[in-house]
Design an enzyme around this catalytic site. Structure first.
Site, short mmCIF file in Angstrom:
data_model
loop_
_atom_site.label_atom_id
_atom_site.label_comp_id
_atom_site.label_asym_id
_atom_site.label_seq_id
_atom_site.Cartn_x
_atom_site.Cartn_y
_atom_site.Cartn_z
CB CYS A 110 127.06 73.84 60.55
SG CYS A 110 128.53 72.84 60.28
CG ASP A 166 130.99 70.58 59.29
OD1 ASP A 166 131.34 71.76 59.08
OD2 ASP A 166 131.14 70.02 60.39
NE ARG A 180 124.17 77.46 66.74
CZ ARG A 180 125.50 77.46 66.84
NH1 ARG A 180 126.25 77.44 65.74
NH2 ARG A 180 126.10 77.44 68.02
CD GLN A 191 124.74 74.76 63.13
OE1 GLN A 191 125.59 75.60 63.44
NE2 GLN A 191 123.71 75.05 62.36
CG HIS A 202 127.85 71.90 66.79
ND1 HIS A 202 127.45 72.77 67.78
CD2 HIS A 202 128.34 72.68 65.78
CE1 HIS A 202 127.68 74.00 67.41
NE2 HIS A 202 128.22 73.99 66.20
NE ARG A 235 133.34 77.17 68.93
CZ ARG A 235 132.59 76.83 67.88
NH1 ARG A 235 131.30 76.60 68.07
NH2 ARG A 235 133.09 76.72 66.68
#
Length: 316
Positions: A275, A235, A303, A143, A140, A113
């Site tokens: 998310c 988001d 996830r 996700q 991402h 990440r």
């Protein structure tokens, strides 16, 4: 070493469309039979990563990504090695390439990440183990896979659905564009002027959509974006590293809030997604995220299942 090609997951389209659907099917199976601590020994997948170690490297703060990957590796019988950027010489006293070469001799995969997508690409080029993108400034993908699993769980299908994303054309928008295009969805990005998604990614998503029967629309009109949507998604308006822009963005993004007005334009059975982390009263209203249409916490749970499916696909 084996002759098996190394598979990386840096963007959603590192999987072929049929592979992506297979990952979703596997994620559903994993969710249905998730073991409890007492039943792990009898789980179909409880030892699939036995003897394997996975480095989980976090150069950005994380809640869902860290916990879901660490739990996922353990539930598959593997050993997670959790590290922060401050605990490594990654890109500081040591090159990214050298770090990749060293870790390739210790662990069986790296989950990173990070900030720049180039760091993931450098790891993948220099190492000889799978590299998984747990978030970068550009994409991402983990996700997005969990999002597809969630949409299919609630809607029964993906092809033909209209997914509307409201807000910044950021890493989440980029991954949804490709994931939706690969599965035959109509993905609509509604964004303020100056905050469009990356043009190259939009073009790549349109190419993917040509093969799947999907469609891509990018617009600055939030109302048009929401009409007849099956899925409404948003988001945060200011991602990590953009906090100094929060006040300026709040004024520009206000018309793109996911709220009761947006939901009224969508289909009556539309679902609401985010998310996380969410800022109620900013990019999403409390009514939207906490209401009956919200699937946000199922989305967060998935996830775990989607990433376990990815680990199995890439490492076995």
């Amino acid at each position: 070493m084996t002759d098996t090609p190394i598979r990386h997951f840096l963007t959603v389209d590192d999987l072929q469309p049929e592979e992506l659907l297979a990952v979703l099917d596997l994620a559903d199976d994993l969710k249905a039979e998730r073991p409890t601590p007492a039943s792990r020994a009898s789980s179909t997948w409880g030892d699939v990563l036995h003897g394997k170690s996975v480095a989980l490297i976090f150069e950005k703060p994380s809640t869902r990504t860290r916990v879901s990957f660490e739990v996922g590796v353990r539930e598959l019988g593997g050993h997670p090695v959790v590290l922060t950027g401050q605990q490594l010489q990654l890109g500081r006293g040591e090159t990214v390439a050298d770090t990749a070469r060293v870790l390739s001799r210790y662990v069986h995969a790296i989950v990173l990440r990070t900030f720049g997508q180039d760091r993931l690409e450098d790891l993948a080029e220099a190492g000889d183990i799978p590299i998984i993108n747990a978030l970068s400034d550009l994409t991402h993908p983990c996700q997005a896979v969990a999002d597809l699993q969630t949409i299919r769980e609630y809607k029964g299908t993906l092809a033909g659905l209209k997914l509307t994303y409201l807000g910044d054309g950021n890493n989440m928008a980029h991954s949804l564009l490709k994931a939706g295009a690969m599965t035959g969805m109509h993905v609509v990005i509604g964004h303020p002027e100056g905050y469009a998604p990356n043009g190259q990614i939009v073009d790549e998503a349109r190419t993917l959509a040509e093969f799947s029967g999907g469609a891509i629309t990018v617009t600055t009109d939030p109302e048009t974006a929401c009409v007849d949507a099956d899925v409404l998604y948003t988001d945060v308006w200011a991602s990590m590293g953009q906090e100094s822009e929060s006040t300026e963005r709040a004024a520009l993004f206000r018309p793109y809030q996911l709220n009761s007005g947006a939901m009224a334009l969508a289909r009556p059975d539309a679902i609401v997604m985010h998310c996380l982390p969410a800022h109620r009263g900013e990019e999403i209203s409390a009514q939207a995220i906490d209401g009956d249409a919200s699937v946000v916490f199922s989305q967060a749970e998935n996830r775990l299942h989607a990433q376990k499916a990815l680990l199995i696909t890439l490492l076995t």
